[in-house]
Write an enzyme that holds these catalytic residues in place. Structure first.
Site, mmCIF file in Angstrom:
data_model
loop_
_atom_site.group_PDB
_atom_site.id
_atom_site.type_symbol
_atom_site.label_atom_id
_atom_site.label_comp_id
_atom_site.label_asym_id
_atom_site.label_seq_id
_atom_site.Cartn_x
_atom_site.Cartn_y
_atom_site.Cartn_z
ATOM 1 N N LYS A 151 0.885 -1.239 -0.173
ATOM 2 C CA LYS A 151 0.079 -0.075 -0.020
ATOM 3 C C LYS A 151 0.888 1.186 0.058
ATOM 4 O O LYS A 151 2.105 1.242 0.118
ATOM 5 C CB LYS A 151 -0.858 0.049 1.136
ATOM 6 C CG LYS A 151 -1.756 -1.342 1.408
ATOM 7 C CD LYS A 151 -2.676 -1.619 0.184
ATOM 8 C CE LYS A 151 -3.051 -3.139 0.489
ATOM 9 N NZ LYS A 151 -4.238 -3.082 -0.001
HETATM 10 C C1 LIG Z 1 -5.400 -3.675 0.788
HETATM 11 C C2 LIG Z 1 -6.796 -3.310 0.309
HETATM 12 C C3 LIG Z 1 -7.717 -3.277 1.480
HETATM 13 C C4 LIG Z 1 -7.687 -4.027 2.811
HETATM 14 O O1 LIG Z 1 -6.857 -3.725 3.593
HETATM 15 P P1 LIG Z 1 -5.807 -4.778 4.318
HETATM 16 O O2 LIG Z 1 -4.865 -3.655 5.104
HETATM 17 O O3 LIG Z 1 -4.749 -5.436 3.375
HETATM 18 O O4 LIG Z 1 -6.532 -5.554 5.085
HETATM 19 C C5 LIG Z 1 -9.165 -2.985 1.122
HETATM 20 N N1 LIG Z 1 -9.452 -2.471 -0.170
HETATM 21 C C6 LIG Z 1 -8.350 -2.314 -1.184
HETATM 22 C C7 LIG Z 1 -8.888 -1.684 -2.304
HETATM 23 C C8 LIG Z 1 -7.283 -2.705 -0.838
HETATM 24 O O5 LIG Z 1 -6.410 -2.636 -2.032
#
Ligand SMILES: *Cc1c(COP(=O)(O)O)cnc(C)c1O
Length: 402
Positions: A184
């Site tokens: 992320k």
């Molecule tokens: C990664 C992601 C999530 C969830 O986040 P996590 O920290 O991995 O649980 C939700 N929505 C999108 C679009 C994502 O890319």
């Protein structure tokens, strides 16, 4: 298997300094978490910010709070092409997934389908998703949702540093989430953020969060080991190693509603020290790399006008699945970090068969087969970008010559 320079598809590198700051935060305990929350409230100018163990935990909490407020509604409208964590969080909150088809030209909702999906009175909220960091049209969704009394949740998991017309992504809907997980925009190994405005949902979320356990020493130790591994192994000179270990499951997408639902630990809050400056630096590098790719003739799947996107990956729609397979194979040979994204549309997730509201999503299913992401993170060099662009030019030329 390739042994040698290999780019990860996405990365927000951690430094030894940040890991030390994480360890120091363990001694401050929940004060470190409260400090990070206060910084978030200030930066985004919102009354509520909460830190959870993951982005999907954040979403599950948001949905649970909305459900308590509107017990008669039990469906969550999501784009039919998105991260599997999103439907997993919906299921975890005891709600039903209603996928809505997307427009391949924007990767946002197909607005005609959306209007149909909003009807029927069962939709609790709709999830605007800034996929790859490309800002979704939250204003348009809000206008449509308001006609049906539907709340708008902003899934800004991949877009923490983005802005639209001077407003920060994460403040455009009724309530928003960011992810701090691997891959992320800003990474603290794991973690999720909720931002809420002044409406009733903020206090409902506060009540739920107060009942959740905090991550303990076991979680901290695991996160510490993971952080140390990331410091070393995310480097392109070493990334071939974790990639070659199948049990790590890198790049795999799983649907798992059984995730941990906790408040974020102090270690991760400490890892985030200096996050505002870091996010700016990361965004600047990612944008510069994305601009280079566009100038070199690689067309992004989505036009990026009117916004300062914080692109965590550069999305491209290629002609067909065979072409995509060739590009990914050639990229793997050269270690260029071109990657497939989520393997299927939400409508095709095996565990959800028979449990979905609504119909098929043919456009999302097409996108799932044709999309690739190119790396634009700060570990990508000019030379890497030139090679990536050359790969796409060669493939496009071949496509025309056939
Ligand atoms: C990664 C992601 C999530 C969830 O986040 P996590 O920290 O991995 O649980 C939700 N929505 C999108 C679009 C994502 O890319």
């Amino acid at each position: 298997m390739r042994i040698g320079r290999t780019l990860p598809p996405a990365a927000a590198p951690l430094s030894v300094q940040e890991v030390l700051s994480g360890v120091a935060a363990l001694f401050a305990g929940k004060r470190a978490v409260e400090r990070f929350e206060a910084e978030l409230r200030q930066h985004y100018a919102v009354p509520h910010a909460f830190l959870l163990s993951s982005g999907q935990a954040a979403l599950a909490v948001i949905l649970t709070a909305l459900k308590r407020d509107r017990p008669g509604r039990d469906e969550v409208l999501i784009p039919a092409y998105t991260c599997y964590s999103v439907p997993a969080a919906v299921v975890r909150a005891g709600l039903r997934v209603r996928p809505c088809d997307i427009d391949p030209r924007t990767l946002d909702f197909d607005w005609e389908r959306l209007e149909e999906a909003l009807q029927g009175g069962r939709v609790l909220c709709a999830v605007a998703t800034h996929l790859f960091g490309v800002p979704a049209d939250v204003g348009r969704l809000k206008a449509a949702a308001a006609r049906y009394g539907v709340a708008v949740v902003e899934d800004a998991a991949q877009a923490m540093g983005g802005e639209v017309n001077g407003s920060k992504v994460g403040t455009l809907g009724d309530v928003a989430l960011f992810s701090l997980g691997r891959g992320k925009g800003l990474c603290t190994v794991s973690g999720g953020i909720i931002l809420a405005g002044s409406g009733p949902v903020g206090s409902a979320i506060e009540n739920i969060v107060a009942t959740l356990p905090r991550e303990g020493w076991g979680d901290a130790l695991k996160a510490l080991c993971y952080a140390l591994a990331l410091v070393v192994l995310v480097r392109p000179s070493l990334f071939w190693l974790p990639r070659a270990l199948p049990f790590l499951g890198l790049g795999e997408t799983v649907f798992n509603p059984g995730f941990a639902l906790k408040r974020l630990g102090a270690f991760q809050a400490g890892l985030a020290r200096g996050w505002r400056e870091k996010l700016l630096r990361l965004r600047e590098a990612r944008l510069r790399h994305a601009t280079f790719l566009e100038r070199a003739g690689v067309a992004a799947a989505v036009p990026l006008h009117g916004a300062v996107p914080d692109l965590v990956r550069f999305p491209v729609l290629v002609g067909d699945p065979a072409q995509r397979a060739r590009l990914i194979e050639m990229s793997a040979e050269q270690g260029l970090g071109v990657a497939a994204v989520y393997p299927e549309a939400v409508t095709r997730i095996p565990e959800l068969q028979g449990a979905l509201a609504g119909g098929a999503a043919p456009q999302a299913e097409q996108v799932a087969r044709r999309i690739v992401s190119l790396p634009v993170h700060p570990l990508v060099t000019q030379r890497d970008l030139e090679r990536i662009a050359a790969l796409f030019r060669a493939e496009q030329g071949e496509q025309k010559g056939r």
